[in-house]
Motif scaffolding. Structure first.
Motif, PDB file in Angstrom:
ATOM      1  N   GLY A  72      -2.445   3.445  -1.459  1.00  0.00           N
ATOM      2  CA  GLY A  72      -3.004   3.934  -2.888  1.00  0.00           C
ATOM      3  C   GLY A  72      -2.312   5.139  -3.544  1.00  0.00           C
ATOM      4  N   TRP A  73      -2.452   5.161  -4.451  1.00  0.00           N
ATOM      5  CA  TRP A  73      -1.963   6.405  -5.383  1.00  0.00           C
ATOM      6  C   TRP A  73      -3.058   7.360  -6.122  1.00  0.00           C
ATOM      7  N   LEU A  88      -5.341   4.915   2.295  1.00  0.00           N
ATOM      8  CA  LEU A  88      -6.559   4.285   2.092  1.00  0.00           C
ATOM      9  C   LEU A  88      -7.449   4.091   3.601  1.00  0.00           C
ATOM     10  N   PRO A  89      -8.766   4.524   3.641  1.00  0.00           N
ATOM     11  CA  PRO A  89      -9.614   4.937   2.639  1.00  0.00           C
ATOM     12  C   PRO A  89      -9.130   6.717   2.330  1.00  0.00           C
ATOM     13  N   PHE A  90      -9.681   7.031   1.180  1.00  0.00           N
ATOM     14  CA  PHE A  90      -8.980   8.434   0.697  1.00  0.00           C
ATOM     15  C   PHE A  90     -10.303   9.081  -0.082  1.00  0.00           C
ATOM     16  N   TYR A  94      -8.348   7.417  -6.784  1.00  0.00           N
ATOM     17  CA  TYR A  94      -6.997   6.627  -6.601  1.00  0.00           C
ATOM     18  C   TYR A  94      -7.018   5.444  -7.150  1.00  0.00           C
ATOM     19  N   GLU A  95      -5.745   4.819  -7.266  1.00  0.00           N
ATOM     20  CA  GLU A  95      -5.692   3.621  -7.802  1.00  0.00           C
ATOM     21  C   GLU A  95      -5.171   2.809  -6.407  1.00  0.00           C
ATOM     22  N   THR A  96      -5.339   1.546  -6.345  1.00  0.00           N
ATOM     23  CA  THR A  96      -4.961   0.898  -5.123  1.00  0.00           C
ATOM     24  C   THR A  96      -3.903   0.047  -5.538  1.00  0.00           C
TER      25      THR A  96
END
Length: 164
Positions: A72-73, A88-90, A94-96
């Motif tokens: 992710g970001w 992830l998980p985060f 976030y963006e996947t």
């Protein structure tokens, strides 16, 4: 930027020109997180990534990291990992990077607010594949898949992408 459509631009690489989709907020000098704008800037290509498991050879001018379901970001301005690749998980927003569409089949991380990071100034400005129909992005620069595949062998770390 196209004079007829503020959400479309042109990418020139030597004698070759590609049409590009830009952010839904147009090109902006004052980029902010979530505004949908593509920053008016000179941004270096820092790194690249591709969807893991694809059979299409990448033939890129720089190594591409394979991304999967745990990539992710971070787009949470208050988090220490803001505008960084995360696993992830985060716990924060976030963006996947592994998407159900074609956008991140191939992507290049541009240096917007990364080397010199300031909270809230925008995250995840990528050069990536455009959606079918060429709609605006969330702030990134997107090319047709065939144009991306044509451009990828020419890209190198440190090359500058100018948005004017």
């Amino acid at each position: 930027m196209s004079p007829r459509d503020q959400l479309k631009g042109l990418i020139r690489f030597g004698p070759v020109t590609f049409h590009a989709a830009l952010g839904r907020g147009g090109v902006t000098t004052f980029k902010r997180e979530g505004d949908g704008g593509t920053p008016r800037a000179a941004m270096a290509v820092l790194s690249g990534f591709r969807r893991g498991g694809m059979l299409t050879p990448d033939r890129s001018g720089l190594p591409l990291q394979r991304v999967g379901s745990r990539d992710g970001w971070c787009d949470a301005p208050g988090h220490a990992s803001y505008n960084r690749h995360v696993r992830l998980p985060f716990p924060a927003s976030y963006e996947t990077l592994l998407r159900g569409d074609v956008l991140y089949d191939f992507g290049f991380v541009l240096d917007w607010n990364i080397r010199s990071r300031r909270r809230g100034m925008g995250s995840a400005i990528f050069l990536h594949v455009a959606k079918p129909g060429f709609p605006p992005t969330q702030g990134c620069i997107a090319l047709k898949r065939r144009d991306m595949l044509r451009l990828m062998p020419l890209l190198r770390r440190g090359m500058i992408v100018h948005v004017e």
